[in-house]
Design a protein around this motif. Structure first.
Motif, PDB file in Angstrom:
ATOM      1  N   PRO A   1      65.407  20.545  56.024  1.00 51.62           N
ATOM      2  CA  PRO A   1      66.129  21.831  56.057  1.00 51.62           C
ATOM      3  C   PRO A   1      67.157  21.928  57.182  1.00 51.62           C
ATOM      4  CG  PRO A   1      63.773  22.182  55.796  1.00 51.62           C
ATOM      5  CD  PRO A   1      63.964  20.708  55.982  1.00 51.62           C
ATOM      6  N   GLU A   2      66.870  21.318  58.344  1.00 49.80           N
ATOM      7  CA  GLU A   2      67.819  21.477  59.458  1.00 49.80           C
ATOM      8  C   GLU A   2      69.108  20.685  59.238  1.00 49.80           C
ATOM      9  OE1 GLU A   2      64.801  20.124  59.727  1.00 49.80           O
ATOM     10  OE2 GLU A   2      64.842  18.276  60.920  1.00 49.80           O
ATOM     11  N   ASN A   3      69.089  19.731  58.288  1.00 49.09           N
ATOM     12  CA  ASN A   3      70.295  18.941  58.024  1.00 49.09           C
ATOM     13  C   ASN A   3      71.094  19.472  56.845  1.00 49.09           C
ATOM     14  OD1 ASN A   3      69.452  17.245  60.051  1.00 49.09           O
ATOM     15  ND2 ASN A   3      68.367  15.881  58.644  1.00 49.09           N
ATOM     16  N   LEU A   4      70.673  20.599  56.309  1.00 52.71           N
ATOM     17  CA  LEU A   4      71.332  21.152  55.123  1.00 52.71           C
ATOM     18  C   LEU A   4      72.780  21.527  55.434  1.00 52.71           C
ATOM     19  CD1 LEU A   4      70.734  22.258  52.189  1.00 52.71           C
ATOM     20  CD2 LEU A   4      70.507  24.465  53.283  1.00 52.71           C
ATOM     21  N   VAL A   5      73.716  21.043  54.616  1.00 49.49           N
ATOM     22  CA  VAL A   5      75.115  21.438  54.820  1.00 49.49           C
ATOM     23  C   VAL A   5      75.679  22.215  53.633  1.00 49.49           C
ATOM     24  CG1 VAL A   5      75.926  19.836  56.571  1.00 49.49           C
ATOM     25  CG2 VAL A   5      75.797  19.075  54.209  1.00 49.49           C
ATOM     26  N   TYR A   6      75.154  22.012  52.441  1.00 45.19           N
ATOM     27  CA  TYR A   6      75.646  22.807  51.308  1.00 45.19           C
ATOM     28  C   TYR A   6      74.543  23.034  50.290  1.00 45.19           C
ATOM     29  CZ  TYR A   6      78.545  24.855  47.763  1.00 45.19           C
ATOM     30  OH  TYR A   6      79.085  25.743  46.874  1.00 45.19           O
ATOM     31  N   LYS A   7      74.415  24.289  49.905  1.00 43.92           N
ATOM     32  CA  LYS A   7      73.418  24.648  48.903  1.00 43.92           C
ATOM     33  C   LYS A   7      74.023  25.780  48.077  1.00 43.92           C
ATOM     34  CE  LYS A   7      68.435  25.738  48.871  1.00 43.92           C
ATOM     35  NZ  LYS A   7      68.294  26.159  47.540  1.00 43.92           N
ATOM     36  N   LYS A   8      73.708  25.809  46.804  1.00 44.52           N
ATOM     37  CA  LYS A   8      74.208  26.897  45.948  1.00 44.52           C
ATOM     38  C   LYS A   8      73.783  28.241  46.542  1.00 44.52           C
ATOM     39  CE  LYS A   8      72.311  27.995  41.898  1.00 44.52           C
ATOM     40  NZ  LYS A   8      71.909  27.933  40.486  1.00 44.52           N
ATOM     41  N   THR A   9      74.707  29.195  46.565  1.00 48.24           N
ATOM     42  CA  THR A   9      74.406  30.486  47.182  1.00 48.24           C
ATOM     43  C   THR A   9      73.273  31.212  46.446  1.00 48.24           C
ATOM     44  OG1 THR A   9      75.249  32.736  47.351  1.00 48.24           O
ATOM     45  CG2 THR A   9      76.502  31.263  45.991  1.00 48.24           C
ATOM     46  N   LYS A  10      72.543  32.001  47.199  1.00 46.19           N
ATOM     47  CA  LYS A  10      71.423  32.753  46.610  1.00 46.19           C
ATOM     48  C   LYS A  10      71.916  33.857  45.697  1.00 46.19           C
ATOM     49  CE  LYS A  10      67.926  32.038  50.090  1.00 46.19           C
ATOM     50  NZ  LYS A  10      67.717  32.386  51.497  1.00 46.19           N
ATOM     51  N   LEU A  11      73.206  34.178  45.786  1.00 46.20           N
ATOM     52  CA  LEU A  11      73.746  35.239  44.937  1.00 46.20           C
ATOM     53  C   LEU A  11      74.041  34.735  43.526  1.00 46.20           C
ATOM     54  CD1 LEU A  11      76.064  37.148  47.405  1.00 46.20           C
ATOM     55  CD2 LEU A  11      73.743  37.675  46.708  1.00 46.20           C
ATOM     56  N   MET A  12      73.846  33.443  43.278  1.00 43.22           N
ATOM     57  CA  MET A  12      73.870  32.945  41.906  1.00 43.22           C
ATOM     58  C   MET A  12      72.423  32.859  41.450  1.00 43.22           C
ATOM     59  SD  MET A  12      76.948  32.298  40.705  1.00 43.22           S
ATOM     60  CE  MET A  12      76.836  31.053  39.427  1.00 43.22           C
ATOM     61  N   THR A  13      72.137  33.362  40.257  1.00 40.92           N
ATOM     62  CA  THR A  13      70.760  33.294  39.778  1.00 40.92           C
ATOM     63  C   THR A  13      70.426  31.867  39.359  1.00 40.92           C
ATOM     64  OG1 THR A  13      71.424  33.786  37.531  1.00 40.92           O
ATOM     65  CG2 THR A  13      70.867  35.662  38.908  1.00 40.92           C
ATOM     66  N   ASN A  14      69.165  31.622  39.071  1.00 43.47           N
ATOM     67  CA  ASN A  14      68.767  30.278  38.677  1.00 43.47           C
ATOM     68  C   ASN A  14      68.880  30.036  37.171  1.00 43.47           C
ATOM     69  OD1 ASN A  14      68.326  28.691  40.864  1.00 43.47           O
ATOM     70  ND2 ASN A  14      66.272  29.508  41.244  1.00 43.47           N
ATOM     71  N   ASN A  15      69.454  31.005  36.449  1.00 43.80           N
ATOM     72  CA  ASN A  15      69.653  30.800  35.007  1.00 43.80           C
ATOM     73  C   ASN A  15      70.630  29.649  34.778  1.00 43.80           C
ATOM     74  OD1 ASN A  15      68.100  33.044  34.622  1.00 43.80           O
ATOM     75  ND2 ASN A  15      69.831  34.442  34.436  1.00 43.80           N
ATOM     76  N   THR A  16      70.367  28.858  33.743  1.00 39.74           N
ATOM     77  CA  THR A  16      71.322  27.811  33.394  1.00 39.74           C
ATOM     78  C   THR A  16      72.594  28.472  32.888  1.00 39.74           C
ATOM     79  OG1 THR A  16      69.460  26.461  32.705  1.00 39.74           O
ATOM     80  CG2 THR A  16      71.637  25.724  32.016  1.00 39.74           C
ATOM     81  N   LEU A  17      73.742  28.051  33.432  1.00 37.32           N
ATOM     82  CA  LEU A  17      75.007  28.644  33.008  1.00 37.32           C
ATOM     83  C   LEU A  17      75.236  28.347  31.525  1.00 37.32           C
ATOM     84  CD1 LEU A  17      77.312  27.699  36.015  1.00 37.32           C
ATOM     85  CD2 LEU A  17      76.278  29.890  35.561  1.00 37.32           C
ATOM     86  N   SER A  18      75.777  29.334  30.822  1.00 39.67           N
ATOM     87  CA  SER A  18      75.972  29.163  29.381  1.00 39.67           C
ATOM     88  C   SER A  18      77.251  28.410  29.071  1.00 39.67           C
ATOM     89  CB  SER A  18      76.000  30.536  28.710  1.00 39.67           C
ATOM     90  OG  SER A  18      77.004  31.331  29.300  1.00 39.67           O
ATOM     91  N   TYR A  19      77.939  27.924  30.089  1.00 37.25           N
ATOM     92  CA  TYR A  19      79.227  27.267  29.871  1.00 37.25           C
ATOM     93  C   TYR A  19      79.048  25.798  29.501  1.00 37.25           C
ATOM     94  CZ  TYR A  19      80.345  31.500  32.326  1.00 37.25           C
ATOM     95  OH  TYR A  19      80.405  32.812  32.697  1.00 37.25           O
ATOM     96  N   CYS A  20      80.091  25.241  28.871  1.00 40.75           N
ATOM     97  CA  CYS A  20      80.066  23.828  28.507  1.00 40.75           C
ATOM     98  C   CYS A  20      80.064  22.973  29.780  1.00 40.75           C
ATOM     99  CB  CYS A  20      81.297  23.476  27.684  1.00 40.75           C
ATOM    100  SG  CYS A  20      81.557  24.535  26.259  1.00 40.75           S
ATOM    101  N   PRO A  21      79.600  21.730  29.692  1.00 40.95           N
ATOM    102  CA  PRO A  21      79.652  20.847  30.856  1.00 40.95           C
ATOM    103  C   PRO A  21      81.087  20.717  31.371  1.00 40.95           C
ATOM    104  CG  PRO A  21      78.347  19.857  29.114  1.00 40.95           C
ATOM    105  CD  PRO A  21      78.963  21.098  28.533  1.00 40.95           C
ATOM    106  N   GLY A  22      81.259  20.850  32.677  1.00 44.11           N
ATOM    107  CA  GLY A  22      82.579  20.651  33.277  1.00 44.11           C
ATOM    108  C   GLY A  22      83.492  21.854  33.233  1.00 44.11           C
TER     109      GLY A  22
END
Lengths: 76, 263
Positions: free
Chosen positions: B12-33
């Motif tokens: 955890p102390e070496n973490l530099v980038y993580k998806k923000t908590k303000l995005m839910t964990n639902n899989t995005l409904s968008y196409c790949p890419g």
């Protein structure tokens, strides 16, 4: 000189295998795994972990935000 | 690299980038890419960095991003097709202290919602409009949109857009920049790390404009790909976008702080 080492962790089940991260990686660390995830997509993984510098380029272009990046300054 | 070394780095102390908590964990409904996911995350990144998530209200459109409220973990309202700027106007006038943004695609903003967009901007409402332009109607199956390039193939223009019969593409961003109510107008992209960082800076400026109650609309266009609609792989569609979309939709700031940027 201290060396900077990086590593990525991919959320395999949310990866859609779009390969945008492969293009974004400056040190060619990432490749698509030959196996597929639950949705049938080949997922990204660290094929050359030694080359990773933890620059976060892959993570910020990932449309699905599946990549978490860690970086550590290594002692000689 | 050995497993031990990897475990040493992944702490955890070496973490530099993580998806923000303000995005839910639902899989995005968008196409790949698809650039939508990156654009969603950038907006949420900015909201998190400015620490305004309690006071931010988003307005989702109709189109591919109709489910944006499933992915953005803040207060959201879904608007009727094209009416997001009108709904945002209402929200902003009822709650002047809230930060209000709309998130719209080109079918929503540049086709059915042209009137709402132009009039909301002309009134100088203090809102943010994020406009995702991929030159096609993605959700309904890749039909021709007002923003489709001349000669570009789509399912309703299989021989390419013929401008004599189907008219010319609409440059919404240039069009609305002429209105006095537009305070900030910019065009960005999210296909490479450098462009993502630039787009994030632009979005941050837009949110700051609204927080500081600088008059007028902040309009951020994001040129994106639609690999399913364009019938290409994600990486190829990004290259196609650079070669074909950018000459017609040049990236860069058009209006900053209510003044035109001289190029």
């Amino acid at each position: 000189m201290a060396k900077i080492k990086g590593a990525i962790v991919v959320d395999i089940e949310h990866c859609k295998g779009c390969e945008v991260c492969i293009d974004a990686c400056p040190t060619q660390v990432i490749e698509m795994h030959e196996q597929v995830n639950g949705k049938g997509y080949h997922y990204a993984y660290m094929a050359q972990p030694d080359a990773c510098t933890g620059c976060t380029n892959c993570a910020i272009v990932c449309p699905d935000g599946v990549i978490t990046v860690y970086r550590k300054k290594m002692a000689e | 690299m050995s497993k031990d070394l990897l475990n040493e780095i992944i702490q955890p102390e070496n973490l530099v980038y993580k998806k923000t908590k303000l995005m839910t964990n639902n899989t995005l409904s968008y196409c790949p890419g698809c650039g939508h996911g990156t654009a969603h995350r950038l907006i949420m990144d900015v909201v998190e960095e400015l620490d305004i998530w309690k006071d931010t209200i988003g307005v989702a459109p109709v189109g591919c991003s109709v489910l944006a409220y499933d992915f953005m973990n803040i207060d959201m309202q879904q608007a009727a097709h094209g009416r997001a700027p009108a709904v945002a106007t209402g929200i902003k006038r009822c709650y002047p202290d809230k930060v209000v943004f709309t998130y719209q695609g080109d079918g929503d903003l540049a086709a059915i919602g042209t009137a709402e967009t132009i009039h909301a901007i002309n009134r100088g409402e203090n809102i943010i409009i994020v406009f995702i332009n991929n030159g096609i109607y993605g959700m309904t199956g890749g039909q021709m949109a007002p923003t489709t390039l001349p000669g570009m193939k789509s399912s309703t223009s299989p021989y390419g857009r013929d401008t004599e019969m189907m008219g010319n593409p609409l440059k919404m961003t240039e069009l609305i920049s002429a209105l006095p109510g537009a305070y900030m107008v910019t065009r960005q992209a999210v296909h490479t790390p450098a462009h993502v960082r630039k787009a994030k800076r632009a979005l941050k400026m837009a949110f700051k404009n609204q927080i500081e109650k600088k008059g007028g609309v902040s309009f951020v266009e994001i040129v994106s790909n639609c690999n399913s609609g364009w019938k290409m792989t994600p990486v190829h569609s990004n290259q196609w976008m650079v070669e074909n979309m950018f000459p017609f939709y040049p990236l860069g700031d058009i209006k900053i702080d209510g003044e035109f940027v001289n190029k």
